[in-house]
Write a protein that holds these residues in place. Structure first.
Motif, PDB file in Angstrom:
ATOM      1  N   PRO A 184      22.823 -23.373  11.890  1.00 45.55           N
ATOM      2  CA  PRO A 184      24.228 -23.721  11.602  1.00 45.55           C
ATOM      3  C   PRO A 184      24.643 -23.385  10.168  1.00 45.55           C
ATOM      4  O   PRO A 184      25.797 -22.992   9.927  1.00 45.55           O
ATOM      5  CB  PRO A 184      24.277 -25.230  11.855  1.00 45.55           C
ATOM      6  N   GLN A 185      23.723 -23.491   9.215  1.00 49.57           N
ATOM      7  CA  GLN A 185      24.036 -23.111   7.833  1.00 49.57           C
ATOM      8  C   GLN A 185      24.325 -21.609   7.743  1.00 49.57           C
ATOM      9  O   GLN A 185      25.248 -21.182   7.050  1.00 49.57           O
ATOM     10  CB  GLN A 185      22.876 -23.458   6.898  1.00 49.57           C
ATOM     11  N   ARG A 188      27.708 -20.772   9.325  1.00 45.53           N
ATOM     12  CA  ARG A 188      28.798 -21.113   8.404  1.00 45.53           C
ATOM     13  C   ARG A 188      28.995 -20.005   7.370  1.00 45.53           C
ATOM     14  O   ARG A 188      30.123 -19.579   7.087  1.00 45.53           O
ATOM     15  CB  ARG A 188      28.492 -22.442   7.696  1.00 45.53           C
ATOM     16  N   ARG A 191      30.591 -16.824   8.941  1.00 50.36           N
ATOM     17  CA  ARG A 191      32.057 -16.965   9.087  1.00 50.36           C
ATOM     18  C   ARG A 191      32.757 -16.779   7.751  1.00 50.36           C
ATOM     19  O   ARG A 191      33.786 -16.094   7.672  1.00 50.36           O
ATOM     20  CB  ARG A 191      32.389 -18.345   9.670  1.00 50.36           C
TER      21      ARG A 191
END
Length: 195
Positions: A184-185, A188, A191
């Motif tokens: 997830p890091q 992020r 994006r």
């Protein structure tokens, strides 16, 4: 196109992070591996290295003699600086040629163990530093390289810049401590870099 640097100390997981970026379709330039390739295949660089260190810099089969070179430069900071002054510009030029092939993409990654902050002698737009606790880094290295002793690992770590100094380079930190989810890091950051 943005150029994003990814760095971290040995055992931090920067290669794992880069594998995830690759799996997401982001091209990754592995500067340390590419430097090894260039020392063996770039005839001008080979000639420069032999002028600096002598013919023993390459073994009988013509391959870069890492053990000999390391023995020469790690006890002689001036010689190490001179060697880096030969290799780094060649890697920089190679990086620019490589990145040009991906000019239509939002961003590419340059992975390297040694890196300056974005804009300090490089054309990076941002630097991501991968961080992990020292004891975890040592365990990872022992698992990956079981022949290395803890003393050898600590010696390698002591030759690298400190985590505090590395954090000063960071535009973004990725914490790879096995308590926080890593993917997830990375998503992020992906994006953010696409904006």
């Amino acid at each position: 196109m943005k150029k994003i640097g990814v760095t971290g100390g040995i055992g931090s997981g920067k290669s794992t992070v880069c594998r995830v970026f690759k799996a997401m379709g982001v091209p990754v330039y592995e500067a340390d591996e590419r430097a090894k390739w260039l020392t063996n295949h770039d005839p001008l660089l080979r000639a420069d290295i032999m002028r600096l260190l002598g013919p023993m810099a390459y073994d009988a089969s013509g391959q870069y003699n890492r053990a000999f070179v390391a023995a020469q430069v790690f006890t002689n900071p001036t010689l190490l600086t001179q060697l880096n002054a030969l290799i780094h510009p060649r890697v920089q030029a190679d990086t620019l040629r490589w990145a040009a092939a991906y000019a239509e993409l939002p961003y590419v990654i340059k992975e390297a163990a040694l890196m300056n902050a974005a804009g300090q002698g490089n054309d990076l737009d941002a630097v991501v530093v991968v961080m992990a606790p020292l004891d975890l880094r040592i365990r990872r290295i022992q698992h990956r390289d079981p022949q290395r002793t803890e003393a050898e690992i600590n010696a390698i770590i002591s030759r690298q810049i400190s985590d505090e100094a590395r954090q000063q380079l960071a535009d973004e930190l990725l914490i790879n401590d096995e308590t926080r989810l890593l993917i997830p890091q990375i998503i992020r950051l992906d994006r953010a870099f696409r904006d």
